[in-house]
Design a protein around this motif. Structure first.
Motif, PDB file in Angstrom:
ATOM      1  N   GLN A  28      44.402  -1.039  16.511  1.00 29.19           N
ATOM      2  CA  GLN A  28      43.749  -2.259  16.990  1.00 29.19           C
ATOM      3  C   GLN A  28      42.428  -1.947  17.678  1.00 29.19           C
ATOM      4  OE1 GLN A  28      46.899  -3.830  19.447  1.00 29.19           O
ATOM      5  NE2 GLN A  28      47.809  -5.011  17.761  1.00 29.19           N
ATOM      6  N   MET A  29      42.385  -0.872  18.451  1.00 27.33           N
ATOM      7  CA  MET A  29      41.168  -0.529  19.184  1.00 27.33           C
ATOM      8  C   MET A  29      40.069   0.010  18.260  1.00 27.33           C
ATOM      9  SD  MET A  29      42.473   1.158  22.791  1.00 27.33           S
ATOM     10  CE  MET A  29      43.707   2.247  22.087  1.00 27.33           C
ATOM     11  N   SER A  30      40.482   0.759  17.246  1.00 32.42           N
ATOM     12  CA  SER A  30      39.499   1.441  16.396  1.00 32.42           C
ATOM     13  C   SER A  30      39.153   0.688  15.119  1.00 32.42           C
ATOM     14  CB  SER A  30      40.016   2.828  16.013  1.00 32.42           C
ATOM     15  OG  SER A  30      41.168   2.729  15.181  1.00 32.42           O
ATOM     16  N   GLY A  31      40.055  -0.195  14.690  1.00 28.08           N
ATOM     17  CA  GLY A  31      39.838  -0.879  13.422  1.00 28.08           C
ATOM     18  C   GLY A  31      40.258  -0.072  12.219  1.00 28.08           C
ATOM     19  N   LEU A  32      40.869   1.093  12.447  1.00 31.13           N
ATOM     20  CA  LEU A  32      41.379   1.920  11.350  1.00 31.13           C
ATOM     21  C   LEU A  32      42.826   1.553  11.065  1.00 31.13           C
ATOM     22  CD1 LEU A  32      39.952   5.422  12.364  1.00 31.13           C
ATOM     23  CD2 LEU A  32      38.999   3.785  10.736  1.00 31.13           C
ATOM     24  N   ALA A  33      43.236   1.671   9.830  1.00 33.80           N
ATOM     25  CA  ALA A  33      44.593   1.312   9.436  1.00 33.80           C
ATOM     26  C   ALA A  33      45.618   2.265  10.058  1.00 33.80           C
ATOM     27  CB  ALA A  33      44.721   1.347   7.916  1.00 33.80           C
ATOM     28  N   ILE A  34      46.798   1.725  10.378  1.00 31.83           N
ATOM     29  CA  ILE A  34      47.872   2.547  10.931  1.00 31.83           C
ATOM     30  C   ILE A  34      48.228   3.675   9.965  1.00 31.83           C
ATOM     31  CG2 ILE A  34      50.295   2.572  11.633  1.00 31.83           C
ATOM     32  CD1 ILE A  34      49.972  -0.258  12.634  1.00 31.83           C
ATOM     33  N   SER A  35      48.260   3.366   8.681  1.00 34.93           N
ATOM     34  CA  SER A  35      48.605   4.383   7.687  1.00 34.93           C
ATOM     35  C   SER A  35      47.593   5.519   7.688  1.00 34.93           C
ATOM     36  CB  SER A  35      48.686   3.749   6.290  1.00 34.93           C
ATOM     37  OG  SER A  35      47.456   3.134   5.943  1.00 34.93           O
ATOM     38  N   THR A  36      46.314   5.187   7.876  1.00 31.11           N
ATOM     39  CA  THR A  36      45.265   6.209   7.944  1.00 31.11           C
ATOM     40  C   THR A  36      45.458   7.096   9.159  1.00 31.11           C
ATOM     41  OG1 THR A  36      43.649   4.832   6.786  1.00 31.11           O
ATOM     42  CG2 THR A  36      42.783   6.599   8.186  1.00 31.11           C
ATOM     43  N   LEU A  37      45.700   6.472  10.313  1.00 30.67           N
ATOM     44  CA  LEU A  37      45.887   7.225  11.555  1.00 30.67           C
ATOM     45  C   LEU A  37      47.110   8.125  11.476  1.00 30.67           C
ATOM     46  CD1 LEU A  37      45.066   4.342  14.052  1.00 30.67           C
ATOM     47  CD2 LEU A  37      43.634   6.341  13.556  1.00 30.67           C
ATOM     48  N   SER A  38      48.170   7.619  10.864  1.00 28.69           N
ATOM     49  CA  SER A  38      49.389   8.403  10.710  1.00 28.69           C
ATOM     50  C   SER A  38      49.128   9.639   9.846  1.00 28.69           C
ATOM     51  CB  SER A  38      50.491   7.549  10.088  1.00 28.69           C
ATOM     52  OG  SER A  38      51.663   8.316   9.878  1.00 28.69           O
ATOM     53  N   LYS A  39      48.386   9.454   8.747  1.00 27.45           N
ATOM     54  CA  LYS A  39      48.064  10.589   7.873  1.00 27.45           C
ATOM     55  C   LYS A  39      47.190  11.605   8.596  1.00 27.45           C
ATOM     56  CE  LYS A  39      48.472   8.086   3.501  1.00 27.45           C
ATOM     57  NZ  LYS A  39      47.739   7.553   2.325  1.00 27.45           N
ATOM     58  N   VAL A  40      46.261  11.113   9.423  1.00 29.88           N
ATOM     59  CA  VAL A  40      45.404  12.022  10.194  1.00 29.88           C
ATOM     60  C   VAL A  40      46.253  12.858  11.141  1.00 29.88           C
ATOM     61  CG1 VAL A  40      43.625  12.145  11.982  1.00 29.88           C
ATOM     62  CG2 VAL A  40      43.318  10.613  10.036  1.00 29.88           C
ATOM     63  N   ASN A  42      49.271  13.684  10.933  1.00 31.83           N
ATOM     64  CA  ASN A  42      50.152  14.602  10.215  1.00 31.83           C
ATOM     65  C   ASN A  42      49.383  15.572   9.321  1.00 31.83           C
ATOM     66  OD1 ASN A  42      53.090  13.789  10.802  1.00 31.83           O
ATOM     67  ND2 ASN A  42      52.112  11.815  10.392  1.00 31.83           N
ATOM     68  N   ASN A  43      48.053  15.649   9.567  1.00 36.37           N
ATOM     69  CA  ASN A  43      47.191  16.577   8.830  1.00 36.37           C
ATOM     70  C   ASN A  43      47.228  16.364   7.324  1.00 36.37           C
ATOM     71  OD1 ASN A  43      46.244  17.969  11.159  1.00 36.37           O
ATOM     72  ND2 ASN A  43      48.184  19.093  11.244  1.00 36.37           N
ATOM     73  N   GLN A  44      47.431  15.110   6.920  1.00 32.95           N
ATOM     74  CA  GLN A  44      47.397  14.772   5.504  1.00 32.95           C
ATOM     75  C   GLN A  44      46.053  14.176   5.111  1.00 32.95           C
ATOM     76  OE1 GLN A  44      50.714  12.081   5.172  1.00 32.95           O
ATOM     77  NE2 GLN A  44      52.239  13.720   5.236  1.00 32.95           N
ATOM     78  N   MET A  45      45.212  13.913   6.093  1.00 32.61           N
ATOM     79  CA  MET A  45      43.908  13.310   5.850  1.00 32.61           C
ATOM     80  C   MET A  45      42.974  13.692   6.986  1.00 32.61           C
ATOM     81  SD  MET A  45      42.894   9.218   5.634  1.00 32.61           S
ATOM     82  CE  MET A  45      43.635   8.987   4.012  1.00 32.61           C
ATOM     83  N   SER A  46      41.707  13.867   6.656  1.00 32.86           N
ATOM     84  CA  SER A  46      40.691  14.045   7.680  1.00 32.86           C
ATOM     85  C   SER A  46      39.872  12.767   7.744  1.00 32.86           C
ATOM     86  CB  SER A  46      39.806  15.255   7.353  1.00 32.86           C
ATOM     87  OG  SER A  46      38.905  15.510   8.406  1.00 32.86           O
ATOM     88  N   LEU A  47      38.855  12.745   8.585  1.00 32.74           N
ATOM     89  CA  LEU A  47      37.990  11.579   8.681  1.00 32.74           C
ATOM     90  C   LEU A  47      36.553  12.014   8.486  1.00 32.74           C
ATOM     91  CD1 LEU A  47      39.457   9.674  11.773  1.00 32.74           C
ATOM     92  CD2 LEU A  47      39.673   9.039   9.367  1.00 32.74           C
ATOM     93  N   THR A  48      35.805  11.220   7.764  1.00 30.49           N
ATOM     94  CA  THR A  48      34.401  11.519   7.573  1.00 30.49           C
ATOM     95  C   THR A  48      33.593  10.977   8.741  1.00 30.49           C
ATOM     96  OG1 THR A  48      34.216   9.535   6.220  1.00 30.49           O
ATOM     97  CG2 THR A  48      34.557  11.617   5.074  1.00 30.49           C
ATOM     98  N   TYR A  49      32.315  11.263   8.709  1.00 28.20           N
ATOM     99  CA  TYR A  49      31.421  11.057   9.849  1.00 28.20           C
ATOM    100  C   TYR A  49      31.487   9.678  10.503  1.00 28.20           C
ATOM    101  CZ  TYR A  49      27.020  11.202  12.368  1.00 28.20           C
ATOM    102  OH  TYR A  49      26.069  11.138  13.330  1.00 28.20           O
ATOM    103  N   ASP A  50      31.298   8.587   9.761  1.00 29.35           N
ATOM    104  CA  ASP A  50      31.239   7.288  10.406  1.00 29.35           C
ATOM    105  C   ASP A  50      32.597   6.808  10.880  1.00 29.35           C
ATOM    106  OD1 ASP A  50      31.478   7.305   7.631  1.00 29.35           O
ATOM    107  OD2 ASP A  50      30.931   5.221   7.434  1.00 29.35           O
ATOM    108  N   LYS A  51      33.684   7.263  10.271  1.00 31.71           N
ATOM    109  CA  LYS A  51      35.017   6.860  10.736  1.00 31.71           C
ATOM    110  C   LYS A  51      35.408   7.610  12.009  1.00 31.71           C
ATOM    111  CE  LYS A  51      35.736   3.835   7.622  1.00 31.71           C
ATOM    112  NZ  LYS A  51      35.598   2.406   7.980  1.00 31.71           N
ATOM    113  N   LEU A  52      34.998   8.869  12.127  1.00 29.87           N
ATOM    114  CA  LEU A  52      35.203   9.571  13.389  1.00 29.87           C
ATOM    115  C   LEU A  52      34.426   8.871  14.494  1.00 29.87           C
ATOM    116  CD1 LEU A  52      35.106  13.369  12.480  1.00 29.87           C
ATOM    117  CD2 LEU A  52      36.980  12.120  13.528  1.00 29.87           C
ATOM    118  N   LEU A  53      33.242   8.438  14.134  1.00 27.94           N
ATOM    119  CA  LEU A  53      32.417   7.683  15.066  1.00 27.94           C
ATOM    120  C   LEU A  53      33.103   6.382  15.468  1.00 27.94           C
ATOM    121  CD1 LEU A  53      29.780   6.896  16.464  1.00 27.94           C
ATOM    122  CD2 LEU A  53      28.940   6.127  14.267  1.00 27.94           C
ATOM    123  N   GLN A  54      33.627   5.687  14.473  1.00 29.52           N
ATOM    124  CA  GLN A  54      34.330   4.424  14.713  1.00 29.52           C
ATOM    125  C   GLN A  54      35.550   4.630  15.605  1.00 29.52           C
ATOM    126  OE1 GLN A  54      35.173   2.225  11.105  1.00 29.52           O
ATOM    127  NE2 GLN A  54      36.895   1.157  12.044  1.00 29.52           N
TER     128      GLN A  54
END
Length: 222
Positions: A28-40, A42-54
């Motif tokens: 809710q605070m970041s605007g990123l999907a729960i599924s995305t955050l969960s994968k991050v 669990n080291n199943q996904m990284s984040l690119t520049y503007d999403k890390l910023l977000q």
């Protein structure tokens, strides 16, 4: 880089637990999907520049905290503060389009974010959504040839030794021209003057990366 450095997922999970946040609250605070955050986490996904910023903006933290650096680190506000990045230093963020090495990450609240990058994408058609983030961007081509695509200007081709400076709120993307990844030096700033709280992106389908340097990353980033 040292294998002892925590991954992005480990840093995010630790930060979230320290603040008592649930994944739903972080979403809710970041605007990123729960599924995305969960994968991050669990080291199943990284984040690119503007999403890390977000993410950093949404959580109201310095982006260096997502790299495991605490605010107790030296502040650039202090007179004479400095940071040095040796050949083996920096933090790797790997995406389908770029491999970034963030430099001087031990300093928080920097007004400039320096990065080395290897551009692995060779087609704008398969790049995905254009990247946008607050501030300005300077890029110098260290090796190879690069095309800069934007939603305002005609495609710009840059050769080794050439550079470009532009407003990064404009949608933009770099692609490599040739058979091998082009290498660039990229420096971004924030419109707010606190770039570290406003930089690093998230494209869909980011490849997992546990912050350990692979042989390929070492070869492309030097």
């Amino acid at each position: 880089m040292s294998d002892s450095k925590p991954s992005l997922g480990e840093c995010l999970k630790l930060l979230r637990r320290e603040r008592g946040w649930t994944l739903t609250q972080v979403a809710q605070m970041s605007g990123l999907a729960i599924s995305t955050l969960s994968k991050v986490e669990n080291n199943q996904m990284s984040l690119t520049y503007d999403k890390l910023l977000q993410l950093a903006q949404g959580l109201k933290v310095d982006i260096t905290e997502l790299f495991g650096v605490r605010k107790a680190s030296v502040s650039p506000i202090a007179h004479g503060a400095r940071a040095v990045s040796r050949l083996e230093d920096g933090r790797i963020v790997e995406t389908p389009n770029y491999v970034y090495r963030f430099l001087c990450t031990e300093l928080s609240r920097k007004e400039m974010i320096p990065m080395l990058g290897a551009i692995t994408q060779q087609s704008i058609e398969t790049f995905g959504e254009l990247i946008r983030h607050p501030g300005q961007e300077f890029t110098y081509v260290l090796e190879g040839e690069v095309e800069l695509h934007t939603d305002v200007y005609e495609t710009l081709r840059l050769k080794t030794g050439e550079s470009v400076y532009f407003e990064s709120t404009m949608g933009h993307a770099y692609v490599s021209v040739g058979d091998t990844p082009a290498r660039i030096l990229c420096v971004c700033t924030s419109a707010s003057g606190q770039s570290e709280q406003t930089l690093i992106s998230g494209a869909k389908g980011v490849r997992p990366h546990d912050e350990r340097e692979t042989v390929e990353a070492e070869m492309t980033l030097g």
